[in-house]
Design a protein around this motif. Structure first.
Motif, PDB file in Angstrom:
ATOM      1  N   THR A  16     -20.954 -16.605  41.827  1.00 13.48           N
ATOM      2  CA  THR A  16     -22.287 -15.996  41.749  1.00 13.48           C
ATOM      3  C   THR A  16     -22.272 -14.601  42.363  1.00 13.48           C
ATOM      4  O   THR A  16     -22.785 -13.643  41.777  1.00 13.48           O
ATOM      5  N   VAL A  17     -21.668 -14.499  43.552  1.00 11.35           N
ATOM      6  CA  VAL A  17     -21.647 -13.199  44.229  1.00 11.35           C
ATOM      7  C   VAL A  17     -20.756 -12.221  43.467  1.00 11.35           C
ATOM      8  O   VAL A  17     -21.080 -11.037  43.336  1.00 11.35           O
ATOM      9  N   LYS A  49     -31.813  -7.063  46.610  1.00  9.89           N
ATOM     10  CA  LYS A  49     -31.524  -8.136  45.661  1.00  9.89           C
ATOM     11  C   LYS A  49     -30.636  -9.200  46.302  1.00  9.89           C
ATOM     12  O   LYS A  49     -30.824 -10.400  46.081  1.00  9.89           O
ATOM     13  N   ALA A  50     -29.658  -8.753  47.082  1.00  7.32           N
ATOM     14  CA  ALA A  50     -28.771  -9.699  47.763  1.00  7.32           C
ATOM     15  C   ALA A  50     -29.568 -10.562  48.730  1.00  7.32           C
ATOM     16  O   ALA A  50     -29.314 -11.765  48.871  1.00  7.32           O
ATOM     17  N   ALA A  51     -30.550  -9.941  49.395  1.00 10.80           N
ATOM     18  CA  ALA A  51     -31.391 -10.689  50.334  1.00 10.80           C
ATOM     19  C   ALA A  51     -32.197 -11.750  49.592  1.00 10.80           C
ATOM     20  O   ALA A  51     -32.326 -12.884  50.048  1.00 10.80           O
ATOM     21  N   GLU A  52     -32.716 -11.351  48.417  1.00 12.69           N
ATOM     22  CA  GLU A  52     -33.482 -12.320  47.621  1.00 12.69           C
ATOM     23  C   GLU A  52     -32.610 -13.493  47.193  1.00 12.69           C
ATOM     24  O   GLU A  52     -33.090 -14.617  47.037  1.00 12.69           O
ATOM     25  N   MET A  53     -31.315 -13.224  46.993  1.00 14.87           N
ATOM     26  CA  MET A  53     -30.388 -14.308  46.623  1.00 14.87           C
ATOM     27  C   MET A  53     -30.075 -15.228  47.794  1.00 14.87           C
ATOM     28  O   MET A  53     -29.433 -16.261  47.630  1.00 14.87           O
ATOM     29  N   VAL A  91     -23.801  -4.962  56.431  1.00 13.30           N
ATOM     30  CA  VAL A  91     -25.184  -5.166  56.886  1.00 13.30           C
ATOM     31  C   VAL A  91     -25.591  -6.632  56.694  1.00 13.30           C
ATOM     32  O   VAL A  91     -26.157  -7.255  57.600  1.00 13.30           O
ATOM     33  N   LEU A  92     -25.260  -7.185  55.535  1.00 14.54           N
ATOM     34  CA  LEU A  92     -25.622  -8.585  55.281  1.00 14.54           C
ATOM     35  C   LEU A  92     -24.875  -9.528  56.224  1.00 14.54           C
ATOM     36  O   LEU A  92     -25.446 -10.489  56.746  1.00 14.54           O
ATOM     37  N   ASP A 122     -39.718 -11.542  55.220  1.00 13.98           N
ATOM     38  CA  ASP A 122     -39.469 -10.151  54.852  1.00 13.98           C
ATOM     39  C   ASP A 122     -37.988  -9.956  54.511  1.00 13.98           C
ATOM     40  O   ASP A 122     -37.125  -9.985  55.380  1.00 13.98           O
ATOM     41  N   HIS A 123     -37.702  -9.727  53.231  1.00 15.74           N
ATOM     42  CA  HIS A 123     -36.310  -9.571  52.807  1.00 15.74           C
ATOM     43  C   HIS A 123     -35.649  -8.325  53.390  1.00 15.74           C
ATOM     44  O   HIS A 123     -34.438  -8.175  53.337  1.00 15.74           O
TER      45      HIS A 123
END
Lengths: 408, 294
Positions: A16-17, A49-53, A91-92, A122-123
Motif C-alpha cells: 500500500t505504501v 495524505k499519508a496522515a489520512e492513511m 516527519v511521519l 487533526d491530521h
C-alpha cells in the motif's frame, strides 16, 4: 523458530505504501525545481495524505486510536516512504514513534485526556523532540569506557514558577520543527536533574527557525527552536525519562530504514536506466562494468536491510537477547554504522551508472548522494558509534544518567 | 629515483599556491552559490591567472609558452585545486589542448592558432567528443559503423559542412577555439571514419546550447554545441582525413584523449584532498569535546 516471513499485514502495508509513493510522492518529489538541495520545501500535501492513511499514528496502539504497528513494520513503512521522500518519511516516523512513547507509555491519564483527542482529530498535528543542543558536550572522549566526570547538563532549563514551569534555552536539529504542534522538550531542572516537558507550539516565547535544506544535518523539516521564558502549566511535566531512550543501541532503527529507502531509490533509478541506455550496441546493464556495479549495489542494500530488520525485530523482542537467540550487542548501532557506509557507497555507484548525468542538478541522483551523506553524519557520527559498540564489547555499562545521552 | 623538485618547479608551485590563496579562495564559494550555471564564470580570475602564466603553461617554449614539464603541471594543478577544483580545471583544460596542438597540428595551424592563444588572456580551448548518444560508445566494441559519435562532416570544395551536436563539452560557453571530432566516412567504423577539425568560436553555423547544471565544479562550464551547416575550411583539418582515431596517434596515445587527461584529474583531486585533510586536521587540533576533565 527462525522465520523471515513477513505477516500478511506487513506485506499488505508495504504494498500500500509503495503504491502511495509511486502515485503520490514521487511525482511531487521528483519535480525538477525540487531537486536542487538548497530549495526543497516539505511536501505538505503528500504528508497530509499519508496522515489520512494512518501513517502518522502507525505505532500508536489501537487502544489509543493508532494502528499499533510493531517496530519492524514501522521500519518497513519508513523505508518505503523514504524511497519517495526522506523528509516526509522522517516527519511521519518521528510523530508516530513519539506518539507511541507519549500516549502509550509516558503520559498520565489526565495528560492523555488533554492531548490525545486533538492529536487524533487533526491530521496536521505533529510531534517533535527538542533534545539536541548545539554546544552541549555529549560526545564520548578518548576514555570512552570510563564514567564521564560531567553529565553535561542541558543549557535549556526548566524552572518551577508558581503553579507552572518556565522553560528557557534553545535546541537545534529538531526533526519536524517547522510543523510540529507539540514539542517534547528535554531540559535541566534543579541541581543536575533532567526532565521532559510538553511545550505547545503556540506557547508565548517559543520560536522556530527552519534550517535550510542545504545546511542541515538531518532529514525531516529540521529547525532550531528557541524558548524565551516559555510558561507551561505544571501538568505539562512529563517525567525524567527521555521518550526515545530505550536500551542504548537497541532502539528502533528507523533512521537506518530511512537511509535504506534513499539507497533503494538510487538503485531502482540506476537499474531502470541501465536497461534503457544503450552503448556499444547493447543496454549498458549487459556490459560487465555496469553489471558488476549494480551487483555490488544490490549486495550492499540487501545486507544492510538484513541488519536493519534484525535490529528492528530485536527491538520488538528484547526477550530474544535474554534467551541468547540474539548476540548481546547494540544491534541498532551496528546496523547504523554498516548501513550508512554501505548505502552511501551504493548510492555513489548508482549515480556513476548515469555517467555525466549522475552529477546534474536536474537529475535526482545528486540528491540521493546528498541525502545518503546526511545519514553518514547522523547522530554523533560513525566514529563515535563505533566507540559505543566497543563499550558493549568491553561489557561496560554506562550509568543511567549517561545512558540517556547514549540514546541520542 | 629522485623526487627533489627543481628550483623552477618549486617556483611555479609557490606562485600557484600564492595565487590560489590570495585570489581563488576568496571567490570560490561565492561562485559555487550562483544558481545559473552560465553565470558562475568569472573572467577576472582567468585574466589574472593568465598573466601569471597559468593559461599557457603547457605551450612549448619555442612557440612562446612556458614549456613546463608534466611534474610542474601536476604541481600547479594541485595547488590551484586546493582553493577551487573547477577553476584549476578551467586552466588545465587549456594545457590539455596545448599538448594536442603541439603533437598534432601542422606548422601553419600552429602559427594561425597558437599566436592568438598566447596573446589573448581570455582565449580558452576545448575539445568536443561526447554526444548525447555517444559517451563510452566511442570506446566500446563492436566496430560497427553505426556506433559512436554521429556529428557529420561533408566536404564541399575547400570547406567541410558540419551537422550534429555535442554535449558536456568543457569550456564550451567560454572557449574561443575547439577541436571537434566528426564522422567523415559514415560507412566506416569510428576509428577509420573520423576526422578532427579546428573550429573557432565564430564559425558560421556553430553555436553553444545550454550550459549543464552540475552539482559540483560549478565554475567549470560544460555545454552543448550545436552545428547547423557549420562551415569549416579544409585548412582546419587536424592530421589526416579519416584519421582522428579519437586521439593523437603521433603521440602514441591510446587513452582516448591524451596521456595528460589522467594525470590532470589525479593531480586536481589530490589538491582537493590535501585541502580537506588540512581543514580536518585543524579542526581536530582545535575543537574540544569531552573536555570535562580539564
Amino acid at each position: 523458530m527462525y522465520n523471515l516471513h513477513l505477516s500478511p499485514e506487513q506485506l499488505q502495508i508495504r504494498d500500500t505504501v509503495r503504491d502511495f509513493v509511486v502515485e503520490v510522492i514521487k511525482p511531487l518529489a521528483l519535480k525538477p525545481e525540487r531537486l536542487e538541495a538548497r530549495a526543497r520545501p516539505l511536501l505538505v500535501q503528500a504528508l497530509d495524505k499519508a496522515a489520512e492513511m494512518g501513517l502518522r499514528t502507525l505505532a500508536l496502539s489501537e487502544d489509543c486510536g493508532g494502528a499499533g504497528a510493531d517496530n519492524l513494520t514501522c521500519c518497513i513503512v519508513t523505508e518505503e516512504l523514504a524511497a519517495g521522500d526522506p523528509d516526509v518519511a522522517a516527519v511521519l516516523a518521528q510523530t508516530s514513534t513519539l506518539a507511541q512513547a507519549l500516549f502509550d507509555r509516558l503520559m498520565t491519564a489526565e495528560q492523555r485526556a488533554r492531548f490525545l483527542p486533538p492529536f487524533l482529530t487533526d491530521h496536521r498535528y505533529h510531534l517533535a523532540l527538542a533534545e539536541h543542543e548545539a554546544d552541549r558536550d555529549a560526545a564520548l572522549g578518548i576514555n570512552y569506557h570510563r564514567p564521564q566526570t560531567s553529565h553535561a547538563p542541558f543549557k535549556t532549563a526548566a524552572v518551577r514558577a508558581g503553579d507552572g514551569w518556565v522553560v528557557s534555552g534553545s535546541k537545534d536539529g529538531v526533526v519536524g520543527a517547522s510543523l510540529a504542534t507539540l514539542f517534547v522538550v528535554r531540559a535541566s531542572v534543579g541541581e543536575g536533574g533532567i526532565a521532559t516537558l510538553l511545550v505547545p507550539r503556540d506557547t508565548p516565547g517559543l520560536s522556530v527557525t527552519e534550517t535550510g535544506t542545504a545546511t542541515r544535518s538531518r532529514h525531516g523539516a529540521c529547525g532550531a527552536v528557541a524558548f524565551d521564558d516559555c510558561r507551561v502549566p505544571a501538568e505539562n511535566f512529563l517525567g525524567v525519562e527521555s521518550p526515545l531512550a530505550a536500551d542504548a543501541g537497541r532502539h528502533i532503527p528507523q533512521d537506518q530504514a530511512l537511509n535504506l529507502g534513499i539507497g533503494r531509490a538510487a538503485y531502482e533509478a540506476a537499474l531502470d536506466y541501465a536497461q534503457v541506455r544503450t552503448q556499444g550496441g547493447r543496454p549498458i546493464i549487459e556490459h560487465q562494468a555496469i553489471g558488476a556495479k549494480l551487483a555490488e549495489i544490490a549486495i550492499r542494500l540487501e545486507v544492510a536491510r538484513a541488519a536493519i530488520w534484525q535490529a528492528a525485530w530485536a527491538s520488538d523482542h528484547p526477550d530474544a537477547f535474554a534467551d541468547r537467540s540474539l548476540p548481546d550487542l547494540p544491534l541498532t548501532t551496528i546496523a547504523a554504522v554498516f548501513a550508512s557506509e554501505a548505502i552511501y557507497r551504493a548510492v555513489k555507484d548508482a549515480a556513476e551508472c548515469f555517467g555525466a548525468m549522475g552529477v546534474m542538478r536536474d537529475m535526482p541522483l545528486q540528491k540521493y548522494v546528498h541525502d545518503a551523506r546526511i545519514c553518514l553524519h547522523a547522530g554523533a557520527g560513525n566514529s563515535e558509534a563505533k566507540l559505543r559498540i566497543a563499550e558493549a564489547l568491553a561489557r561496560y555499562r554506562r550509568p543511567a544518567s549517561a545512558a540517556v545521552l547514549a540514546a541520542e | 629515483m629522485d623526487f627533489t623538485l627543481s628550483n623552477e618547479q618549486r617556483s611555479w608551485q609557490m606562485t600557484a599556491r600564492k595565487f590560489a590563496e590570495e585570489e581563488i579562495r576568496p571567490i570560490s564559494l561565492e561562485r559555487d552559490e550562483i544558481a545559473d550555471p552560465r553565470e558562475t564564470f568569472d573572467w577576472e580570475i582567468i585574466k589574472k591567472g593568465s598573466k601569471l602564466g597559468f593559461r599557457t603553461l603547457a605551450v612549448p617554449k619555442e612557440w612562446g609558452g612556458h614549456g613546463t614539464d608534466f611534474v610542474t603541471q601536476a604541481l600547479v594543478m594541485a595547488e590551484l585545486a586546493k582553493a577551487d577544483s573547477a577553476i584549476s580545471k578551467t586552466f588545465s583544460q587549456c594545457w590539455k589542448w596545448s599538448h594536442l596542438i603541439a603533437a598534432a597540428c601542422s606548422e601553419e595551424q600552429k602559427r594561425r592558432f597558437l599566436k592568438p592563444f598566447l596573446e589573448d588572456d581570455t582565449f580558452l580551448l576545448g575539445k568536443g567528443i561526447s554526444e548525447p548518444s555517444a559517451g563510452s560508445d566511442n570506446r566500446l566494441p563492436p566496430d560497427d559503423p553505426k556506433a559512436g559519435l554521429k556529428l557529420r562532416a561533408e566536404r564541399h570544395g575547400d570547406e567541410w559542412i558540419l551537422n550534429g551536436e555535442k554535449c558536456f563539452i568543457a569550456n564550451a560557453s567560454v572557449g574561443k577555439l575547439f577541436f571537434i571530432d566528426a564522422r567523415t566516412d559514415p560507412n566506416a567504423p569510428l576509428r577509420q571514419g573520423t576526422t578532427m577539425f579546428l573550429v573557432p568560436r565564430d564559425t558560421p553555423g556553430f553555436r553553444i546550447g545550454k550550459v549543464f547544471n552540475k552539482d559540483g565544479w560549478r565554475f567549470y562550464q560544460n555545454g552543448e554545441m550545436i552545428f547547423e551547416n557549420a562551415r569549416v575550411p579544409h585548412a582546419n583539418v587536424v592530421g589526416p582525413v579519416n584519421g582522428s582515431d579519437m586521439k593523437t596517434q603521433q603521440a602514441g596515445d591510446r587513452t582516448g584523449g591524451d596521456l595528460f587527461g589522467d594525470l590532470e584529474l589525479a593531480a586536481n583531486a589530490l589538491g582537493v584532498c590535501d585541502d580537506a585533510c588540512g581543514m580536518a586536521l585543524t579542526l581536530a587540533r582545535t575543537k574540544k569535546q569531552s573536555c570535562a576533565r580539564s
